[in-house]
Write a protein that holds these residues in place. Sequence first.
Motif, mmCIF file in Angstrom:
data_model
loop_
_atom_site.group_PDB
_atom_site.id
_atom_site.type_symbol
_atom_site.label_atom_id
_atom_site.label_comp_id
_atom_site.label_asym_id
_atom_site.label_seq_id
_atom_site.Cartn_x
_atom_site.Cartn_y
_atom_site.Cartn_z
ATOM 1 N N ILE A 73 -4.722 15.561 -1.551
ATOM 2 C CA ILE A 73 -3.449 16.239 -1.808
ATOM 3 C C ILE A 73 -3.582 17.151 -3.026
ATOM 4 C CG2 ILE A 73 -1.063 15.853 -2.567
ATOM 5 C CD1 ILE A 73 -1.152 13.252 -0.836
ATOM 6 N N ILE A 74 -4.237 16.665 -4.056
ATOM 7 C CA ILE A 74 -4.386 17.453 -5.283
ATOM 8 C C ILE A 74 -5.310 18.650 -5.071
ATOM 9 C CG2 ILE A 74 -5.344 17.395 -7.634
ATOM 10 C CD1 ILE A 74 -4.386 14.453 -7.769
ATOM 11 N N PHE A 75 -6.435 18.440 -4.396
ATOM 12 C CA PHE A 75 -7.457 19.476 -4.338
ATOM 13 C C PHE A 75 -7.392 20.369 -3.102
ATOM 14 C CE2 PHE A 75 -9.201 16.762 -7.584
ATOM 15 C CZ PHE A 75 -9.654 17.709 -8.495
ATOM 16 N N PHE A 76 -6.467 20.129 -2.188
ATOM 17 C CA PHE A 76 -6.343 20.966 -0.998
ATOM 18 C C PHE A 76 -6.116 22.425 -1.380
ATOM 19 C CE2 PHE A 76 -3.539 22.890 2.252
ATOM 20 C CZ PHE A 76 -4.447 22.938 3.278
ATOM 21 N N PHE A 124 -6.595 6.782 -10.867
ATOM 22 C CA PHE A 124 -5.920 6.166 -9.725
ATOM 23 C C PHE A 124 -6.698 4.946 -9.240
ATOM 24 C CE2 PHE A 124 -4.633 10.673 -9.390
ATOM 25 C CZ PHE A 124 -3.271 10.500 -9.554
ATOM 26 N N MET A 125 -8.018 5.095 -9.149
ATOM 27 C CA MET A 125 -8.845 3.980 -8.688
ATOM 28 C C MET A 125 -8.816 2.830 -9.691
ATOM 29 S SD MET A 125 -12.043 5.770 -6.768
ATOM 30 C CE MET A 125 -12.475 4.254 -5.940
ATOM 31 N N TYR A 126 -8.775 3.164 -10.975
ATOM 32 C CA TYR A 126 -8.722 2.123 -12.001
ATOM 33 C C TYR A 126 -7.420 1.330 -11.901
ATOM 34 C CZ TYR A 126 -8.727 -0.166 -16.526
ATOM 35 O OH TYR A 126 -8.680 -1.093 -17.520
ATOM 36 N N VAL A 127 -6.305 2.035 -11.735
ATOM 37 C CA VAL A 127 -4.997 1.364 -11.619
ATOM 38 C C VAL A 127 -4.963 0.498 -10.373
ATOM 39 C CG1 VAL A 127 -2.529 1.749 -11.221
ATOM 40 C CG2 VAL A 127 -3.733 3.070 -12.963
ATOM 41 N N LEU A 128 -5.413 1.049 -9.243
ATOM 42 C CA LEU A 128 -5.398 0.278 -8.004
ATOM 43 C C LEU A 128 -6.320 -0.944 -8.103
ATOM 44 C CD1 LEU A 128 -5.413 3.239 -5.470
ATOM 45 C CD2 LEU A 128 -3.490 1.724 -6.007
ATOM 46 N N ASP A 129 -7.452 -0.786 -8.787
ATOM 47 C CA ASP A 129 -8.365 -1.909 -8.978
ATOM 48 C C ASP A 129 -7.727 -2.974 -9.872
ATOM 49 O OD1 ASP A 129 -10.963 -3.208 -8.709
ATOM 50 O OD2 ASP A 129 -11.210 -2.731 -10.840
ATOM 51 N N SER A 130 -7.029 -2.550 -10.913
ATOM 52 C CA SER A 130 -6.395 -3.525 -11.813
ATOM 53 C C SER A 130 -5.247 -4.267 -11.118
ATOM 54 C CB SER A 130 -5.887 -2.837 -13.079
ATOM 55 O OG SER A 130 -4.822 -1.961 -12.770
ATOM 56 N N LEU A 131 -4.704 -3.681 -10.040
ATOM 57 C CA LEU A 131 -3.682 -4.365 -9.247
ATOM 58 C C LEU A 131 -4.299 -5.344 -8.248
ATOM 59 C CD1 LEU A 131 -1.276 -1.378 -8.518
ATOM 60 C CD2 LEU A 131 -0.919 -3.254 -10.144
ATOM 61 N N GLY A 132 -5.620 -5.390 -8.206
ATOM 62 C CA GLY A 132 -6.311 -6.336 -7.335
ATOM 63 C C GLY A 132 -6.538 -5.816 -5.927
ATOM 64 N N LEU A 133 -6.396 -4.526 -5.720
ATOM 65 C CA LEU A 133 -6.609 -3.947 -4.398
ATOM 66 C C LEU A 133 -8.107 -3.920 -4.083
ATOM 67 C CD1 LEU A 133 -4.714 -2.680 -2.243
ATOM 68 C CD2 LEU A 133 -5.362 -0.469 -3.164
ATOM 69 N N PRO A 134 -8.506 -4.367 -2.898
ATOM 70 C CA PRO A 134 -9.930 -4.330 -2.543
ATOM 71 C C PRO A 134 -10.481 -2.898 -2.525
ATOM 72 C CG PRO A 134 -8.714 -5.723 -1.024
ATOM 73 C CD PRO A 134 -7.700 -5.025 -1.879
ATOM 74 N N VAL A 135 -11.783 -2.791 -2.543
ATOM 75 C CA VAL A 135 -12.456 -1.503 -2.703
ATOM 76 C C VAL A 135 -12.107 -0.510 -1.591
ATOM 77 C CG1 VAL A 135 -14.712 -0.373 -2.758
ATOM 78 C CG2 VAL A 135 -14.369 -2.496 -3.992
ATOM 79 N N PRO A 174 -9.463 -0.189 0.694
ATOM 80 C CA PRO A 174 -8.132 0.428 0.597
ATOM 81 C C PRO A 174 -7.964 1.271 -0.674
ATOM 82 C CG PRO A 174 -7.930 -1.890 1.150
ATOM 83 C CD PRO A 174 -9.367 -1.636 0.815
ATOM 84 N N ASN A 175 -8.547 0.810 -1.760
ATOM 85 C CA ASN A 175 -8.513 1.555 -3.016
ATOM 86 C C ASN A 175 -9.124 2.939 -2.815
ATOM 87 O OD1 ASN A 175 -8.991 2.581 -5.602
ATOM 88 N ND2 ASN A 175 -9.446 0.588 -6.456
ATOM 89 N N LEU A 176 -10.274 2.985 -2.197
ATOM 90 C CA LEU A 176 -10.964 4.250 -1.961
ATOM 91 C C LEU A 176 -10.159 5.151 -1.033
ATOM 92 C CD1 LEU A 176 -13.528 5.863 -2.503
ATOM 93 C CD2 LEU A 176 -14.552 4.734 -0.538
ATOM 94 N N ILE A 177 -9.597 4.586 0.022
ATOM 95 C CA ILE A 177 -8.805 5.385 0.972
ATOM 96 C C ILE A 177 -7.586 5.988 0.277
ATOM 97 C CG2 ILE A 177 -7.351 5.241 3.032
ATOM 98 C CD1 ILE A 177 -9.390 3.126 4.085
ATOM 99 N N ILE A 178 -6.894 5.197 -0.519
ATOM 100 C CA ILE A 178 -5.706 5.704 -1.220
ATOM 101 C C ILE A 178 -6.112 6.766 -2.249
ATOM 102 C CG2 ILE A 178 -3.856 5.067 -2.823
ATOM 103 C CD1 ILE A 178 -3.775 2.322 -1.346
ATOM 104 N N ALA A 179 -7.164 6.518 -3.006
ATOM 105 C CA ALA A 179 -7.612 7.489 -4.011
ATOM 106 C C ALA A 179 -8.070 8.790 -3.355
ATOM 107 C CB ALA A 179 -8.728 6.899 -4.855
ATOM 108 N N GLN A 180 -8.775 8.687 -2.231
ATOM 109 C CA GLN A 180 -9.216 9.889 -1.525
ATOM 110 C C GLN A 180 -8.017 10.672 -0.976
ATOM 111 O OE1 GLN A 180 -12.241 11.349 -1.083
ATOM 112 N NE2 GLN A 180 -13.078 9.860 -2.503
#
Length: 86
Positions: free
Chosen positions: A60-63, A36-47, A49-55
């Motif tokens: 959601i996955i690990f709850f 997820f972080m790799y895809v968001l980074d390749s879209l040019g999203l800054p670190v 927001p990328n981290l917040i979205i990935a977290q």
Amino acid sequence: MTIINACWLFIKSYFSKLYAVYFIRWQISTLVMMPFMYVLDSLGLPVIPNLIIAQTIGSIIFFRLDKLIFNFFDRIKSLKKDSKTD
């Protein structure tokens, strides 16, 4: 209680099966969130927001997994308590 004793008790609390399971789960979550972080980074999203979205995706996955892990260890503790009182 001295500061050294308090520090030792804090460190000693990490030497448990629960911590080992949680540590392994934490490492797995890194691998799960990395794409997820790799895809968001390749879209040019800054670190940040990328981290917040990935977290958020990771939470959601690990709850459910975290609930299963901690409920499992709570059941083991209660079984140990019940066997000691018998």
